[in-house]
Design an enzyme around this catalytic site. Structure first.
Site, PDB file in Angstrom:
ATOM      1  N   SER A  68       0.773  -1.209   0.000  1.00  0.00           N
ATOM      2  CA  SER A  68       0.000   0.000   0.000  1.00  0.00           C
ATOM      3  C   SER A  68       0.823   1.289   0.000  1.00  0.00           C
ATOM      4  CB  SER A  68      -0.912   0.028   1.228  1.00  0.00           C
ATOM      5  OG  SER A  68      -0.158  -0.007   2.415  1.00  0.00           O
ATOM      6  N   SER A  92       3.744  -3.835   2.794  1.00  0.00           N
ATOM      7  CA  SER A  92       3.500  -2.579   2.086  1.00  0.00           C
ATOM      8  C   SER A  92       4.693  -1.651   1.931  1.00  0.00           C
ATOM      9  CB  SER A  92       2.388  -1.805   2.770  1.00  0.00           C
ATOM     10  OG  SER A  92       1.168  -2.371   2.414  1.00  0.00           O
TER      11      SER A  92
END
Ligand code: GLN
EC number: 6.3.5.7
Length: 413
Positions: A68, A92
């Site tokens: 992310s 992430s």
């Protein structure tokens, strides 16, 4: 500066204080130039889950930067800043580092204070470091590490002088990594992983052998259990953490005639679909009647995974795997197939379940895009062995023949 965590719900939200990691950076003289894009609340693997923008990959603008923390990886890759922070709950920092051809360091759980970090899954969340070199990411780690009275899970261990590990290439001995035992995780180089990724990682292992390491294959039979266990635990914790966004305490409020509709409408309009799905999944896994079958089971699997890593790291100094099974996807390729997107996290989630540190660094290219697409490999160490990972990574990147990881978008200028 607003902190939105990529969510509509926090549009225009201005936090009243700096996170400890940011405060420490400012105190050491760093200049904060901005905040970066991400999948909403860290949930996603492409940054397409942001409520605001789609971030492009500087190696090929039609591809995702990973996620992310894809905005941070892209910003460092495009040389818009020297270093960047990201959060790594299940990969992430490491997966976007791999997709963007930069270095991504996930510290041991507890090495860096989480105070001020927007929570996703608190038993897994770690603030991590992006740099265009191992040295930069190590210097960043040194600046943000340490105990913090505002985070009871932050470690009281001394902060090593990470930069003192770095030996310039002219001063290296001929076999600078002599005696180092490297375990290559068998389950990460099997079916389901792109053959070009496998060959890049195997070349990286050969390069480590030339530097003096002894490499052997190790098996972690529980490796594939990491993905389902991670998604149950991360969703469960997030369903609890995200209950604070009720339209009263933070962010945007939708007025309602009575309290329940104020809560419900604020959440219904503020959260995106992936976040809602995770909250539903997590609430289900934690509910009476299902708790034993899902949440408790996943916790048991977590213990098995942790033990198997411990055993493998008792016999090896570091473990090696690809950082992701593929290179960067095309924008839109996985967006509507959440399971395929989750499957791409297989290489990274186990490390969070075990709380270990891991360093991802670029090791080669596969064909694609205007200038090839970078491949990253992952070095996993025992808890609090960041010094060792950084030392190995620094030697690796200085001696890797003929590779420049500057993306075309910058190289053209
Ligand atoms: N892609 C994983 C997820 O969606 C990891 C995210 C993260 O590390 N923040 O949960």
């Amino acid at each position: 500066m607003p902190s939105t965590a990529g969510s509509r719900l926090l549009e225009n939200y201005r936090p009243p204080f700096d996170a400890t990691a940011v405060r420490k950076l400012r105190e050491s003289g760093a200049i904060v130039v901005g905040k970066t894009n991400l999948d909403e609340f860290g949930m996603g693997s492409t940054t397409e889950g942001s409520a605001y923008q789609v971030t492009a990959n500087p190696w090929d603008l039609s591809r995702v930067p990973g996620g992310s923390s894809g905005g941070s990886a892209a910003a460092v890759s495009a040389r818009q800043c020297m270093v960047a922070l990201g959060s790594d709950t299940g990969g992430s920092v490491r997966q976007p580092a791999s997709f963007c051809g930069v270095v991504g360091l996930k510290p041991t759980y507890g090495r860096v204070s989480r105070y001020g970090l927007v929570a996703y899954a608190s038993s897994l969340d770690v603030i991590g470091c992006f740099g265009s070199s191992v040295a930069d990411s190590g210097i960043l780690l040194g600046a943000i590490s340490g105990h913090d009275k505002f985070d009871a899970t932050s470690s009281k261990r001394d902060i090593p002088d990470y930069a003192s590990q770095f030996v310039a290439i002219d001063y290296l001995e001929s076999k600078p990594l002599k005696g180092l035992r490297v375990g290559v995780i068998r389950e990460t180089l099997e079916d389901g992983v792109d053959s070009e990724v496998i060959s890049s990682v195997r070349d990286a292992v050969s390069h480590l052998e030339q530097l003096g390491c002894t490499a052997t294959e190790v098996s972690l039979p529980s490796f594939s259990l990491g993905l389902p266990a991670y998604y149950i635990l991360a969703s469960s914790e997030s369903s609890s953490n995200l209950s604070r966004y009720d339209g009263v305490r933070y962010g945007n409020q939708v007025f309602g005639d009575e309290l329940n509709s104020l809560y419900g409408d604020s959440r219904a309009q503020g959260f995106g679909s992936e976040v809602k799905m995770r909250i539903l999944m997590g609430t289900y896994a934690l509910s009476a009647g299902y708790y034993d079958a899902y949440y408790k089971r996943a916790q048991q699997v977590r213990t098995i995974i942790r033990n198997s890593f411990k055993e493998a790291l008792d016999n090896n100094d570091i473990l090696i795997s690809p950082a992701a099974p593929t290179v960067a996807y095309k924008i839109g390729e996985k967006k509507n197939d959440p399971l395929a997107m989750y499957a791409g996290d297989i290489m990274t989630v186990n490390v969070n379940l075990a709380g270990l540190p891991a360093l991802v660094l670029p090791c080669g290219f596969v064909e694609g895009g205007p200038a090839g697409l970078p491949v990253g490999f992952q070095l996993i160490g025992a808890a609090f062995s960041e010094e060792k990972l950084l030392k190995i990574g620094h030697i690796f990147e200085q001696t890797l023949p003929g590779c420049s990881f500057v993306p075309p978008i910058v190289a053209d200028e």
